[in-house]
Structures are given as C-alpha cells and as structure tokens.
Design a protein around this motif. Structure first.
Motif, mmCIF file in Angstrom:
data_model
loop_
_atom_site.group_PDB
_atom_site.id
_atom_site.type_symbol
_atom_site.label_atom_id
_atom_site.label_comp_id
_atom_site.label_asym_id
_atom_site.label_seq_id
_atom_site.Cartn_x
_atom_site.Cartn_y
_atom_site.Cartn_z
ATOM 1 N N SER B 41 1.406 4.552 9.360
ATOM 2 C CA SER B 41 2.622 4.767 8.563
ATOM 3 C C SER B 41 3.838 4.393 9.387
ATOM 4 C CB SER B 41 2.734 6.245 8.170
ATOM 5 O OG SER B 41 1.607 6.602 7.421
ATOM 6 N N THR B 46 4.359 -2.211 4.663
ATOM 7 C CA THR B 46 4.840 -2.211 3.287
ATOM 8 C C THR B 46 6.133 -3.003 3.154
ATOM 9 O OG1 THR B 46 3.806 -0.107 2.756
ATOM 10 C CG2 THR B 46 5.707 -0.723 1.450
ATOM 11 N N GLN B 95 0.707 1.573 -4.469
ATOM 12 C CA GLN B 95 -0.233 2.579 -3.999
ATOM 13 C C GLN B 95 -0.750 3.516 -5.090
ATOM 14 O OE1 GLN B 95 1.120 4.407 -0.473
ATOM 15 N NE2 GLN B 95 -0.524 5.890 -0.368
ATOM 16 N N ASP B 96 0.175 4.196 -5.783
ATOM 17 C CA ASP B 96 -0.275 5.286 -6.652
ATOM 18 C C ASP B 96 0.127 5.037 -8.102
ATOM 19 O OD1 ASP B 96 -0.982 7.634 -7.849
ATOM 20 O OD2 ASP B 96 -0.190 8.909 -6.251
ATOM 21 N N GLN B 159 -5.018 2.534 -11.827
ATOM 22 C CA GLN B 159 -4.936 1.425 -10.887
ATOM 23 C C GLN B 159 -5.532 0.158 -11.497
ATOM 24 O OE1 GLN B 159 -2.858 0.826 -8.940
ATOM 25 N NE2 GLN B 159 -3.345 1.465 -6.876
ATOM 26 N N ASP B 177 -0.638 -3.313 -1.999
ATOM 27 C CA ASP B 177 -0.101 -2.393 -0.999
ATOM 28 C C ASP B 177 -0.839 -1.059 -1.083
ATOM 29 O OD1 ASP B 177 1.364 -0.941 0.749
ATOM 30 O OD2 ASP B 177 3.293 -1.205 -0.254
ATOM 31 N N GLU B 178 -1.791 -0.868 -0.233
ATOM 32 C CA GLU B 178 -2.626 0.325 -0.243
ATOM 33 C C GLU B 178 -3.145 0.641 -1.649
ATOM 34 O OE1 GLU B 178 -2.739 2.861 2.463
ATOM 35 O OE2 GLU B 178 -1.029 2.338 3.733
ATOM 36 N N SER B 181 -5.480 3.864 -1.723
ATOM 37 C CA SER B 181 -5.254 5.057 -0.896
ATOM 38 C C SER B 181 -5.138 6.329 -1.719
ATOM 39 C CB SER B 181 -3.986 4.889 -0.070
ATOM 40 O OG SER B 181 -4.084 3.718 0.668
ATOM 41 N N GLN B 188 -12.611 4.314 -5.209
ATOM 42 C CA GLN B 188 -12.064 3.275 -4.331
ATOM 43 C C GLN B 188 -12.928 2.024 -4.332
ATOM 44 O OE1 GLN B 188 -11.479 4.577 -0.338
ATOM 45 N NE2 GLN B 188 -9.633 5.755 -0.826
ATOM 46 N N SER B 210 -3.069 -2.112 4.271
ATOM 47 C CA SER B 210 -3.819 -0.866 4.328
ATOM 48 C C SER B 210 -3.681 -0.238 5.709
ATOM 49 C CB SER B 210 -5.295 -1.138 4.021
ATOM 50 O OG SER B 210 -6.035 0.040 4.180
#
Lengths: 354, 282
Positions: B41, B46, B95-96, B159, B177-178, B181, B188, B210
């Motif tokens: 991180s 990113t 990501q989410d 996703q 981008d991830e 995650s 996954q 990642s």
C-alpha cells in the motif's frame, strides 16, 4: 452462484405501495398524538375559555350555560373524544376574537402562507442547487467564494432587516414591486367581488379566472417576500448541496463514470446528482416545512395575512382555539411533507425500497 | 508493437506541507501483453494506473518525459481527446464493486449508457449488447442482473458486471487495479479466470495491479515491483524466484506456504540502502 435475489419490477412496485400504506398509518398515529398534545395544552393553560367568551360580568347561570355548550361539564376523556371527533370532521372550534369557525379562518389565511412558502422554496431550490453544485465542482474558486459569501449573508442577516431594506429600496425608492399586502386595494376588491375562488392562492385563482391584471399585481406583491424567504432557504440549500456533492464526487463510482468516458456534465448532473438527491430531498422538505409554519417576521413586515400572523395575533389575544387550530394545521402540513419526502426518497434510492 | 510507452512518470500532490511525490519516475512499456505491477500500500501502483488515464484530481499533478498510447501523446492530449480514449480504448476495473458501481442506477443503465450516449445505439440494440457482455462474464441470468441495483449483487457478481462494463467498448488496454482484493478467496479464482480468458481472447494489453506477488506472477508475463513510487525490479513472471532485489525477496518470503514450517513469518527488512532512498521528499 450466478442467481441473485433481485426482485422483478412488479414486486418492487408492490413493496413501495406497502411502504406508502405504512406511511399513512404512521401519519394517522402522529396526528392523533398531535391532537393529544393540543388538547392537553388547551386544558392546562390558565385561560378560562368560558370566561373569555362571556366576559367578567356574566351571571353564574350564563357561565354554566356556556360551560355546557362547550361540553366542559363532561368528563375529560369524553371531552377528548369530542375534540378528536370534531377535528376529524374539520371542526377546530370557534375563534374567541371573531366568533368565526377557526377552520374557515385558517382557510383564508393558510393559502397566503402556502403561496409564499411554495414560491420561496421553488426559488431557493432552483437557485440553491445549481449554486451548490457550481461551488462543489470548483472548490476554492471565485464562484465558490461568492456562493459562500452570499449564503453566509442569508444565514446571518436578520430577515426583518432585509425585508425592511428591501421594501425601502425596491418599493419606496425604485417602485419596482408592490408594497405590503397581497394585492393593491382595487385589485383586492376585484378579487373578492368579481372572481371565483378556487384555491385561495391568488396567483392560481386569478390565472384560472383569466384575470391577468390581478395576477400581475399579485406577482408584484409576492415577489419581494417570496424572494426574501427564497434567499434564506437558498443559503441553506446551496450549503447542503455543496457538501453533499463534494462527498459524492469523491466516491469511486464517479471515477468509474469518468473511466467510461462520460462527459463531465453527465458525471455531475446524472451520476453524482442522483445520489445527492437522496439526502437533498429531506433538506428541501424540511426547509419547505419551516416556511409553511408561517414566517412571522416576514408576514408581519409585509402585512401578509398568513398562518404565522394568524397564530401570533391569536396568541396576543389569548385566543386559544385559534392558536391550537393553527398548530394542528402546521402539524398536519409538517407530517404530510415528511411523508411525501419519504416516498420521494424511496423513489430515488433503490436501497431504501427493499 | 508497443501499445503504451511511459518514460519517467511522476505524480505529485501539492499539500500544505509541500509537494509529496506518489510516483517518482516510473518507466515501462507494454505491448499486447500482461504486465503486473506489484507493491505494498502506498507504493504508487494505483497512482501509476490512474495517471495513464489522467484520473488524478487536483491537487495532484501528472508529469512525464513521455507517455504515448498507440501513437497518441497522452501528455499533450486535450481533455476531450482523453475522454474519447477512456472507455473506448483504455478501460479500468477498480477494487471494490460495492463502491465502483453507482448505487442508485440499475446495472442495465450503467452498462448501456456508454453505448446509448457515445455510440448512439438504440435502446434495444444496446440492451442486447449489454446482455451479451454479461453472458461473456458467465452470468447466467443476465436479464435479471440488468434490472438489479448494485446493492442486490454479491461482490463477485458486481466485479463481473464491472468487467463486462469495461469490456463492452472492446478497449485495447485494460487496467485492473486490485480487481479481486475485495472478493472472497473462492470467488477470486473465478473472477480471475474470467478476466484472463477475455483478455486472452481479445488480444488486449493488460496492466494488472496487485499487492499479491504470487498471484500476479501466475497471471502475467512480466512483473514490475514498486516501492515508494519507484520501480525497484522488473522480472519475467516465470523467473520470480530468481528475483534479486531484497524488497522482492522480502515480498516473496513473507507469504506462508501450505505444509511449510510454522515459524513466525519474516517481516520486510527495510534496513538496506534501497529502502532509505527518499528522492528528496518525505
């Protein structure tokens, strides 16, 4: 694993209907609670309704007669049932000052407030929302500073002062607008004697009658007080819009919209705005409800015969039926608006529907 | 053929306490292959991805000696030209899905708005294309998903919707981008294999960002390892164990192995000279 619990459209509509029904139940209960409170107040205040009707020199027999006609010899629970029954039938008692039905008096006063508050809220929303969005999309810019400064003035300047200055400048000096009151006396006579009353809102009634000179005159009278109330609600709405919009613009789905190559107007006015609407509906409804309660100061300065003026005058004359009747109407307006905003909220936010 | 060529990319945020460099001179180039960017991180991975799409908002600044996508100079492109590039030629999966999908718009609206607005395709045709895209990411009842709102979808489902949305305009480059995650481990693998298949079939370039070095090495041709805004090592994915940089080795060693010794996992050793390089900023 690829099936999802998404409900089809028709069951979604059903659940919205069910929620509206629940909303009405809540509405009924709230109003009952409101009636309990106004009833208790009317019994607790040290104003004897009998005495205020018959005067100080009445004989005991006269007093007793009025007591009975008001139902005050009945037990308390019975009195309450009568009160609720009357209220449900649209009877809120008689004004002590005028001896007229409170309901018919409010029927004359409330449309004036409704007209003013609606116009004010409309102005506040139509100017406040774009101003807030402008400020949020260019934080720190000159536009943002101007919106902030204008909003701050709306917050902090006393309404009565702004109103007086407004009257002095736009009516007294420039003569651009009509003075206090809803109409010039001549047009008021026209309204009362030649036009049909539909709603009590002069703008609507005169338009429906095709009396455009009355309409124009009413506009010239309402524009200053409505602009003033609109300015205050604009200050509030633009501040809230700015902070809601800033918050949404920082969300990841905004990046998604940009990644998709959506133009900036669509990112702001469609993607972000639809999310901003969710809390904004409540803000606008609250500020509308606030104006509907009757803005006493504004109505006093502009000699606007609205609900705020009615309740205040009732208070000074110890006219409890008028005060409590007005309170009930304000309460009904408040609760109804809340319910409306609840329904709108569900239409805008799918997460609130399930 | 080079799809994307980046030389000396820098992303700087001007804060009240002075400029902070999130990306400090990153260079790489990419053909129609899969490039992994790995780092912890805050390593700038990113920001590197977003800088390519010019998605860094003020007060962030993007600078580079050269950033060329398919012959087009991204540093000189106007905002309008960037918008034309976004979505159509370069897509990005975030990501989410809980946050990257608009909560008050139906999946169908979000999938078709690009087609309807940019490509001026009719409602029915756009709907059909969106349904096809959902089928391509192995969603079995696409019509239902089209009518659903994001909060009614699971993470894996969301996703897939996101991947479908980005692949509809058939971009040449996808930045992921991830992308897994935020998902359950079981989901996954599924989402990854879908992504893998689609990228392979369509011959797209892929930048896979990642923090999971092993995942990236399984999935990509080449891996860039980033630390504190710089690329510290570039390795061929098959050659991961030959990585020489102490940071890369540290990343590899801090993962537990099934059946391995149960001793405490080693943390990252940041005592080496490589970790002290602050490039003039904090």
């Amino acid at each position: 694993m690829t099936t999802i619990p998404a409900s089809p459209r028709n069951s979604r509509a059903l659940s919205v209907l069910r929620q509206i029904a629940t909303g009405f139940m809540t509405l009924a209960l709230t109003l009952l609670g409101l009636l309990v409170i106004t009833f208790v107040i009317s019994r607790v205040v040290p104003i004897d309704p009998v005495l205020s009707i018959v005067g100080e020199r009445a004989t005991p027999a006269q007093i007793e007669a009025v007591r009975q006609s008001l139902g005050l010899d009945q037990p308390l629970w019975r009195q309450f049932l009568i009160y609720v029954g009357d209220a449900l039938q649209g009877d809120l008692g008689r004004s002590i000052r005028s001896g007229e039905e409170v309901v018919s008096e409010i029927n004359r006063y409330f449309p004036a407030t409704l007209e003013l508050a609606t116009l004010g809220t409309l102005f506040g929303t139509l100017v406040g929302v774009p101003a807030g969005v402008l400020a949020a999309t260019r934080p720190g810019s000159i536009a943002d500073q101007i919106v902030r400064l204008v909003g701050l003035m709306g917050y902090s300047m006393p309404v009565f002062w702004l109103g007086l200055i407004g009257l002095l400048v736009f009516y007294g000096k420039l003569n651009w607008v009509g003075g206090p009151g809803r109409l010039d006396p001549t047009y008021d006579m026209m309204l009362q004697f030649t036009l049909t009353t539909y709603t009590g809102a002069i703008l609507i009634d005169s338009a429906l009658n095709g009396a455009w000179d009355v309409f124009r005159n009413a506009i010239s009278h309402i524009i200053l007080p409505a602009g003033l109330l609109g300015y205050v609600s604009m200050a509030y709405i633009s501040r809230m819009t700015r902070s809601f919009m800033m918050n949404e613009l920082g969300q990841e789905y905004i990046t998604t919209a940009r990644v998709k190559g959506m133009p900036e107007w669509r990112v702001i006015w469609v993607h972000a705005m639809r999310n901003v609407m969710v809390p904004l509906i409540t803000v606008i409804a609250l500020s509308y409800a606030y104006l509907l309660e009757g803005s006493v100061l504004t109505e006093t300065i502009f000699a606007w015969p609205g609900l705020g003026l009615y309740i205040t005058n009732g208070l000074f004359a110890a006219d409890m039926p008028a005060v409590l009747g007005g309170t009930v109407v304000v309460g009904v307006a408040f609760v109804t608006l809340n319910m409306l905003s609840d329904i709108l909220y569900r239409l805008v936010d799918p997460r609130a529907r399930t | 053929m080079t799809l994307l060529d980046v030389q000396n990319l820098r992303v700087t945020f001007d804060t009240e306490t002075g400029p902070v460099q999130a990306v400090r001179g990153v260079s790489f180039s990419l053909g129609r292959e899969r490039l992994g960017i790995v780092g912890e991180s805050g390593s700038g991975k990113t920001m590197t991805g977003r800088a390519v799409l010019r998605l860094i908002r003020p007060p962030g600044r993007i600078e580079a000696d050269r950033m060329v996508f398919d012959g087009q100079d991204l540093m000189k492109a106007s905002d309008r030209e960037m918008r034309a590039l976004r979505g159509q030629r370069i897509g990005m999966v975030m990501q989410d899905p809980k946050y990257s999908l608009n909560p008050v718009m139906s999946v169908g609206q979000q999938l078709t708005e690009g087609l309807r607005l940019r490509d001026r395709i009719g409602r029915a045709a756009a709907h059909a294309k969106a349904v096809a895209a959902l089928e391509a990411v192995q969603i079995r009842d696409p019509e239902r998903v089209m009518a659903a709102y994001p909060h009614e979808l699971s993470g894996g489902m969301g996703q897939r919707v996101m991947i479908a949305m980005m692949l509809i305009p058939e971009p040449d480059l996808l930045i992921a981008d991830e992308p897994t995650s935020a998902l359950d481990v079981t989901v996954q693998a599924e989402v990854l294999s879908i992504l893998d298949g689609l990228v392979r079939d369509r011959g797209m370039g892929l930048i896979f960002i990642s923090h999971d070095l092993r995942l990236v090495s399984r999935f990509c041709d080449r891996v860039l390892v980033m630390y504190k805004g710089r690329i510290v090592e570039e390795v061929q994915a098959g050659n991961l164990l030959a990585a020489r940089h102490p940071y890369t080795q540290g990343l590899l060693n801090c993962l537990p192995r099934i059946g391995g010794p149960r001793a405490p996992l080693p943390g990252l050793d940041r005592s080496g000279a490589w970790a002290q390089d602050n490039g003039g900023t904090r």
